[in-house]
Design an enzyme around this catalytic site. Structure first.
Site, PDB file in Angstrom:
ATOM      1  N   CYS A  21      27.888  53.586 -22.567  1.00  0.00           N
ATOM      2  CA  CYS A  21      28.764  54.017 -23.643  1.00  0.00           C
ATOM      3  C   CYS A  21      28.015  54.087 -24.979  1.00  0.00           C
ATOM      4  O   CYS A  21      27.024  54.788 -25.104  1.00  0.00           O
ATOM      5  CB  CYS A  21      29.982  53.093 -23.689  1.00  0.00           C
ATOM      6  SG  CYS A  21      31.421  53.775 -24.503  1.00  0.00           S
ATOM      7  N   HIS A  22      28.455  53.351 -25.976  1.00  0.00           N
ATOM      8  CA  HIS A  22      27.834  53.369 -27.298  1.00  0.00           C
ATOM      9  C   HIS A  22      26.522  52.582 -27.349  1.00  0.00           C
ATOM     10  O   HIS A  22      25.878  52.525 -28.392  1.00  0.00           O
ATOM     11  CB  HIS A  22      28.807  52.826 -28.349  1.00  0.00           C
ATOM     12  CG  HIS A  22      29.920  53.766 -28.670  1.00  0.00           C
ATOM     13  ND1 HIS A  22      31.011  53.932 -27.847  1.00  0.00           N
ATOM     14  CD2 HIS A  22      30.106  54.615 -29.714  1.00  0.00           C
ATOM     15  CE1 HIS A  22      31.828  54.825 -28.371  1.00  0.00           C
ATOM     16  NE2 HIS A  22      31.301  55.263 -29.505  1.00  0.00           N
ATOM     17  N   GLU A  82      26.797  49.725 -32.932  1.00  0.00           N
ATOM     18  CA  GLU A  82      26.777  50.398 -34.224  1.00  0.00           C
ATOM     19  C   GLU A  82      26.133  49.529 -35.306  1.00  0.00           C
ATOM     20  O   GLU A  82      25.359  50.014 -36.133  1.00  0.00           O
ATOM     21  CB  GLU A  82      28.202  50.774 -34.620  1.00  0.00           C
ATOM     22  CG  GLU A  82      28.317  51.466 -35.956  1.00  0.00           C
ATOM     23  CD  GLU A  82      29.761  51.782 -36.310  1.00  0.00           C
ATOM     24  OE1 GLU A  82      29.995  52.918 -36.746  1.00  0.00           O
ATOM     25  OE2 GLU A  82      30.639  50.902 -36.148  1.00  0.00           O
ATOM     26  N   GLY A 129      30.931  49.711 -26.826  1.00  0.00           N
ATOM     27  CA  GLY A 129      31.901  49.244 -27.801  1.00  0.00           C
ATOM     28  C   GLY A 129      31.379  49.505 -29.204  1.00  0.00           C
ATOM     29  O   GLY A 129      30.497  50.332 -29.416  1.00  0.00           O
ATOM     30  N   ARG A 130      31.901  48.766 -30.167  1.00  0.00           N
ATOM     31  CA  ARG A 130      31.468  48.968 -31.548  1.00  0.00           C
ATOM     32  C   ARG A 130      30.256  48.135 -31.929  1.00  0.00           C
ATOM     33  O   ARG A 130      29.604  48.394 -32.932  1.00  0.00           O
ATOM     34  CB  ARG A 130      32.630  48.702 -32.508  1.00  0.00           C
ATOM     35  CG  ARG A 130      33.620  49.860 -32.473  1.00  0.00           C
ATOM     36  CD  ARG A 130      34.581  49.837 -33.626  1.00  0.00           C
ATOM     37  NE  ARG A 130      35.564  48.789 -33.445  1.00  0.00           N
ATOM     38  CZ  ARG A 130      35.914  47.916 -34.376  1.00  0.00           C
ATOM     39  NH1 ARG A 130      35.386  47.956 -35.571  1.00  0.00           N
ATOM     40  NH2 ARG A 130      36.824  47.006 -34.131  1.00  0.00           N
ATOM     41  N   TYR A 190      28.737  57.633 -24.231  1.00  0.00           N
ATOM     42  CA  TYR A 190      30.023  58.182 -24.617  1.00  0.00           C
ATOM     43  C   TYR A 190      29.730  59.510 -25.319  1.00  0.00           C
ATOM     44  O   TYR A 190      28.806  59.587 -26.137  1.00  0.00           O
ATOM     45  CB  TYR A 190      30.776  57.207 -25.537  1.00  0.00           C
ATOM     46  CG  TYR A 190      32.168  57.677 -25.844  1.00  0.00           C
ATOM     47  CD1 TYR A 190      33.137  57.689 -24.849  1.00  0.00           C
ATOM     48  CD2 TYR A 190      32.502  58.152 -27.105  1.00  0.00           C
ATOM     49  CE1 TYR A 190      34.410  58.156 -25.108  1.00  0.00           C
ATOM     50  CE2 TYR A 190      33.770  58.621 -27.376  1.00  0.00           C
ATOM     51  CZ  TYR A 190      34.729  58.625 -26.364  1.00  0.00           C
ATOM     52  OH  TYR A 190      35.987  59.098 -26.626  1.00  0.00           O
TER      53      TYR A 190
END
Length: 188
Positions: free
Chosen positions: A119-120, A93, A89-90, A139
């Site tokens: 993923c992220h 980050e 997800g975000r 990802y």
């Protein structure tokens, strides 16, 4: 089964499935999972995001659920955990900007404890400097970060996962069966 104590580091706009599914699945088979977020305490929530693959050039994002944290970040002692889970997800980050989170991630590699990232989540691994020489999936948009961090990007199907030593990675939530099976094999 030898039940393990697992740390999950997450945050606002973590991917919904990539947080809730491993959290629930690992507990369902008897492991203890502490979900934490910097700046939040046990009983607080993080907002999740639902990422989907609907034929656009990138994933789409919709607001998900409120995921309740079951442990307090500032009370975590990483030495008491057997393994780490990093959802995508975000959240990764901005979590990678938190020096305490980065040090926590490094601990699991220095001590060679199992780590599952999806993923992220690779963004956090790259920031922690733990990917040198490691085969890592993520990802596809995270490939430059994996390569820049010295990792070897695994070009695998979205439903596959890859294990390299103590690290299990996958591109996105469709890989949950493979990703969780490989992670549980490391835990046993």
């Amino acid at each position: 089964m030898n039940n393990k104590k697992i740390l999950m580091i997450t945050g606002d706009f973590t991917e919904d499935y990539e947080t809730m599914v491993p959290f629930q699945a690992l507990m369902a088979v008897g492991h203890s999972v502490d979900a934490v977020c910097p700046g939040k305490r046990k009983g607080d929530t993080v907002v999740t995001a639902i990422h989907d693959f609907e034929g656009d050039q990138t994933y789409t994002e919709k607001r998900g659920h409120n995921f309740m944290l079951n442990a307090s970040f500032d009370e975590v002692d990483v030495t008491t955990y057997d393994a780490l889970v990093i959802p995508g997800g975000r959240a990764p980050e901005y979590l990678r900007l938190d020096a305490t989170v980065v040090e926590m991630v490094k601990h699991f590699f220095v001590t060679n404890k199992p780590v599952a990232a999806i993923c992220h989540g690779a963004q956090l691994l790259a920031a922690a400097g733990v990917l040198e020489g490691k085969l890592c999936s993520a990802y596809p948009a995270c490939k430059p970060e994996v390569v820049s961090a010295g990792g070897r990007f695994a070009e695998i199907d979205v439903a596959e996962a890859v294990t390299d030593g103590n690290l299990v990675t996958a591109p996105a939530w469709p890989a949950h069966p493979a990703w969780l099976a490989q992670f549980m094999a490391l835990l046993s």
